[in-house]
Design a protein around this motif. Structure first.
Motif, short mmCIF file in Angstrom:
data_model
loop_
_atom_site.label_atom_id
_atom_site.label_comp_id
_atom_site.label_asym_id
_atom_site.label_seq_id
_atom_site.Cartn_x
_atom_site.Cartn_y
_atom_site.Cartn_z
N GLY A 181 0.86 -1.32 0.00
CA GLY A 181 -0.07 -0.15 -0.12
C GLY A 181 0.75 1.34 0.07
O GLY A 181 0.22 2.38 0.08
N SER A 194 -4.54 3.55 0.85
CA SER A 194 -3.15 2.91 1.60
C SER A 194 -3.33 2.55 2.74
O SER A 194 -2.75 1.33 3.27
CB SER A 194 -2.18 4.20 1.51
OG SER A 194 -1.02 3.66 2.25
N ALA A 196 -6.03 1.11 4.24
CA ALA A 196 -6.67 -0.29 4.25
C ALA A 196 -5.64 -1.44 3.79
O ALA A 196 -5.88 -2.18 4.51
CB ALA A 196 -7.79 -0.18 3.32
N ILE A 197 -5.12 -0.98 3.01
CA ILE A 197 -3.93 -1.93 2.49
C ILE A 197 -2.91 -2.48 3.36
O ILE A 197 -2.82 -3.60 3.79
CB ILE A 197 -3.30 -1.72 1.10
CG1 ILE A 197 -4.59 -1.25 -0.04
CG2 ILE A 197 -2.51 -2.73 0.81
CD1 ILE A 197 -4.05 -0.84 -1.11
N LEU B 16 -15.07 2.33 2.20
CA LEU B 16 -14.30 1.94 3.31
C LEU B 16 -15.13 1.98 4.75
O LEU B 16 -14.60 1.28 5.70
CB LEU B 16 -13.08 2.87 3.33
CG LEU B 16 -12.02 2.61 2.45
CD1 LEU B 16 -10.77 3.69 2.47
CD2 LEU B 16 -11.43 1.19 2.41
N LYS B 22 -16.50 -5.19 2.92
CA LYS B 22 -14.99 -5.77 3.19
C LYS B 22 -15.12 -7.33 3.28
O LYS B 22 -14.27 -8.09 2.66
CB LYS B 22 -14.54 -5.06 4.39
CG LYS B 22 -13.24 -5.82 4.77
CD LYS B 22 -12.10 -4.95 4.68
CE LYS B 22 -10.82 -5.41 4.93
NZ LYS B 22 -9.80 -5.67 4.07
N PRO B 322 -4.72 -4.63 -5.37
CA PRO B 322 -5.09 -4.42 -3.66
C PRO B 322 -6.18 -2.97 -3.51
O PRO B 322 -6.79 -3.22 -2.37
CB PRO B 322 -3.77 -4.16 -3.17
CG PRO B 322 -3.02 -3.34 -4.34
CD PRO B 322 -3.32 -4.28 -5.59
N ALA B 326 -9.64 -3.33 -1.53
CA ALA B 326 -9.86 -2.43 -0.42
C ALA B 326 -11.34 -1.56 -0.72
O ALA B 326 -11.89 -1.45 0.43
CB ALA B 326 -8.78 -1.27 -0.21
N THR B 362 -0.99 1.78 -6.67
CA THR B 362 0.30 1.74 -6.25
C THR B 362 1.30 1.39 -7.28
O THR B 362 2.61 1.38 -7.21
CB THR B 362 0.49 0.88 -5.34
OG1 THR B 362 0.11 -0.56 -5.68
CG2 THR B 362 -0.67 1.05 -4.15
N ARG B 449 -0.07 6.15 10.19
CA ARG B 449 0.97 5.42 10.64
C ARG B 449 2.17 6.55 11.37
O ARG B 449 1.97 7.39 10.96
CB ARG B 449 1.42 4.61 9.43
CG ARG B 449 2.07 5.47 8.22
CD ARG B 449 1.66 4.83 6.89
NE ARG B 449 0.67 5.69 6.13
CZ ARG B 449 0.34 5.45 5.06
NH1 ARG B 449 0.35 4.22 4.21
NH2 ARG B 449 -0.40 6.39 4.41
#
Ligand code: SF4
Lengths: 260, 469
Positions: A181, A194, A196-197, B16, B22, B322, B326, B362, B449
């Motif tokens: 991601g 991103s 979610a991945i 999402l 999902k 991916p 998602a 990506t 993150r």
């Protein structure tokens, strides 16, 4: 080098912009192992970034200029070695798309592209390198970053070299060949997708029970380690070359200041 | 269907936030990936078949006019009427006119993405013809009034528990079990009588065979045969890129299609239709109309998008994407979702109306790896980004950021100084915690993150210091 040895291959090391800023240890680990493997390594000052961010954003004109800078800086070497599958692939597989119709630059580009290698495959395929007396205490799982895997065929080489590291056991990761991601600018342009991945990826990493995550691309490692860190996971993420160099003793990615 | 690709980011947010979606996506994509991997591994000639398929398609595209004319002549000789349509409107007008001429009240339909692309459901509604979807998944989404979310499994976004609820609400004699077999039985009870009473049967085609004038359908449910045989009239709407020179060439694709699509060696039903019912035939339609549709395909021929015309609509690229896994198919807001859709939608609906699609990728390349005709999907998505950049379709902020960054990167001295300063700022900001939870203007990253705390200077600085020692 005090005694430049003509029989040694001369390697121009391209550190990449991400490693330069975020994890110099990967750069120093690469230098150490390349030298152990019998290379004479230089780091040209005139390097910055391979231009991938511009290329993947569709700015071909800027990419072309950046590529010219890389080509000029690395022309003098026998090999160009890069501690990242995606940057190596940018130079090796994609620079060719930039100079169609420009005979002079096409030739210079081809020469540099052909001698550009991702560090792990270079060590294994060209230098036949296997670590000796290197120790790492842990159970690691391996994520195969996409460009290295699909554009450059990096898969067996890191595993073969890691199998010679004492104390290290590798355990398979489900979806090891699925994107984490990161995707360069993708991860900040589409942060929700991103996330979610990479959340999925973090679950799969946790499910292996490994205490260490290894890979060959700092961008992807930073993405996965960043997610694991946010989740409070104990898993330590290192670039494979840090382990091979015996330089995975300091804090892992997102786990504290590296030793440097 | 309604095009919403211009609202991609909103669509993504909604997708999402849907936990059932999902579950549905995880169940199906995981299974399809495993099954495909297994049958490909067992198919020793896979590499050769894939290379042959790519070559056959390229050759056919190089001689597209020739093969289409050959097809037209042979189909006409077999008794079919061939129509040519440049646009979706031309195509659906032809279909509506045929329905009118036949006095049709009901039409059964076999799932066809081209039919969705040109808007057959809407055209039938306008013409006052009742539409009966005969493919199980299409039947589900017709009842739910949803657009398709996948090109092979249009109801992939629904769990079977949701389907059970839907059938209980809509079927005349619903089953009281949630088991998949019971659901299939319930749909069969509902649909059977309608098959036999329909005035017109409408299908697409997986292949057109030039040297015989035949059309080919590939299904798992046998609904194509039941749709096109009983009614008096069979209408085929098909994209011109579906042409192959001969039966032999077609066989190469048949070996690849079901393996790539559903991980099965072969589908349950592969049928070749050669004109309408002939004298002496026990059954079959009296009239057969074949509508050959362009809809921007000839434009793609002379563009870098040309390899996209090799596509056999297997769906493998989305099953291995991916981003698709998602957000699901609806988020793309177009008939064709996933990687192949992100290439096709800009070609068909314009890049302006689908700005996000080439970017929301990506570039991991798994789509290309699993594509049975080796379409360089990621390269084309990247080229579409270049087309956006050149066409000033990127925001001024992104554009100037790129320009400034590109300028800096070409000045190594200044670049090294700037990165050193940035690294220093990050180090101070991190307050020695080892990671950074928030950072100015890095919300895209730090929203979900951490960032690592950088080391004592950049690599270039540290390397310079070591060299001086
Ligand atoms: S692009 Fe390739 S993988 Fe995707 S649907 Fe078309 S043929 Fe299948």
């Amino acid at each position: 080098m005090a005694n430049p040895d003509k029989s040694k291959p001369r390697v121009g090391f391209f550190v990449t912009c991400v490693v330069d800023a975020m994890r110099p240890n990967i750069g120093f680990a690469s230098l150490k192992v390349l030298e152990q493997a019998g290379c004479e390594v230089e780091v040209p000052r005139a390097q910055t970034c391979c231009g991938q961010a511009a290329f993947n954003s569709g700015d071909d004109a800027s990419t072309r200029e950046i590529a010219k800078q890389v080509i000029t800086a690395f022309e003098p070497y026998d090999y160009v070695v890069v501690p990242s599958g995606s940057c190596a692939s940018m130079i090796r597989s994609h620079y060719g798309e930039l100079f169609a119709g420009d005979a002079e630059w096409e030739a210079r580009q081809r020469a540099v592209s052909e001698k550009t290698w991702e560090v792990l495959s270079f060590l294994s395929d060209i230098m036949n390198y296997r670590p000796e007396g290197v120790y790492y205490d842990g159970v690691a799982t391996y994520h195969d970053s996409c460009s290295g895997l699909r554009d450059l065929g990096v898969y067996e080489q890191p595993r073969a070299m890691l199998s010679a590291v004492e104390g290290l056991r590798l355990t398979p990761l489900t979806g090891n060949d699925e994107c984490c991601g990161f995707g360069g600018t993708f991860c900040v342009k589409y942060p929700d997708i991103s996330n979610a991945i990479v959340t999925d990826k973090a679950e799969k990493i946790a499910a292996t029970g490994a205490d260490t995550l290894l890979g060959g691309d700092m961008g992807c490692l930073m993405n996965m380690a960043g997610k694991l860190s946010r989740q409070g996971s104990e898993v330590k993420a290192y670039h494979t070359i840090e382990v091979l160099a015996g330089m995975a003793e300091g804090p892992a990615i997102c786990k504290g200041e590296e030793m440097g | 269907m309604k095009q919403t690709s211009q609202h991609f980011t909103q669509n993504v947010k909604a997708a999402l936030a849907d936990p059932t979606l999902k579950i549905a996506l995880n169940r199906t994509t995981g299974l399809l990936q495993r099954r495909r991997a297994q049958v490909i591994e067992e198919f020793a000639e896979y590499g050769a078949a894939r290379a042959a398929a790519e070559k056959i398609k390229d050759h056919t595209l190089d001689n597209l006019g020739h093969y289409l004319e050959q097809f037209e002549a042979n189909a006409a000789a077999a008794g079919a009427t061939v129509h040519w349509a440049r646009t979706p409107k031309e195509a659906t007008d032809i279909v509506a006119d045929i329905c009118k001429a036949e006095g049709a009240r009901t039409a059964t339909r076999v799932k066809s993405m081209l039919g969705e692309e040109i808007g057959i459901p809407e055209a039938l509604a306008r013409a006052g013809v009742e539409r009966i979807e005969t493919d199980l998944a299409e039947h589900i989404i017709q009842l739910a009034e949803d657009p398709p979310s996948h090109i092979v499994m249009p109801a992939m976004h629904k769990t079977h528990e949701q389907v059970a609820d839907l059938f209980r609400e809509k079927h005349k004699v619903p089953s009281n079990s949630d088991e998949i077999a019971a659901l299939v039985e319930s749909a069969r009870r509902e649909l059977r009588p309608k098959f036999l009473d329909a005035d017109v049967g409408i299908s697409g085609a997986n292949f057109l065979i030039a040297d015989t004038g035949s059309i080919v359908t590939v299904t798992n449910e046998g609904n194509a045969e039941l749709t096109v045989t009983p009614p008096k009239t069979h209408i085929v709407t098909v994209g011109i890129e579906k042409i192959v020179p001969s039966m032999e060439h077609c066989a190469v694709f048949l070996r690849l299609l079901s393996r790539a699509a559903i991980g099965a060696e072969i589908t349950q039903y592969t049928t070749f239709y050669n004109g309408p019912k002939r004298t002496g035939d026990a059954d079959g339609p009296e009239n057969m109309h074949i509508v050959l549709v362009d809809n921007h395909r000839t434009e793609m021929l002379s563009d870098f998008l040309r390899p996209m015309l090799r596509c056999i609509r297997c769906g493998a690229c989305m099953n291995h994407c991916p981003v698709y896994a998602a957000v699901g198919g609806h988020a793309y807001g177009a008939v064709y979702p996933g990687p192949m859709g992100s290439v096709l939608t800009p070609a068909m609906a314009g890049l302006k109306n689908s700005k996000d699609l080439p970017n929301a990728c990506t570039l991991n390349g798994r789509c290309k790896e699993v594509c049975p005709v080796n379409i360089p999907l990621t390269d084309m998505l990247r080229s579409l980004r270049a087309r956006q950049f050149d066409g000033k379709l990127v925001t001024p902020v992104t554009r100037s950021a790129l320009v400034v960054w590109g300028w800096l990167v070409r000045r190594p001295g200044l670049y090294h100084l700037s990165t050193a300063l940035a690294v220093l700022a990050m180090r101070i900001w991190s307050m020695n915690r080892g990671r950074i939870r928030r950072f100015p203007m890095a919300g895209g990253w730090t929203g979900s993150r951490d960032l690592p705390q950088p080391g004592r200077g950049t690599f270039m600085q540290q390397y310079g210091r070591r060299k001086q020692k």
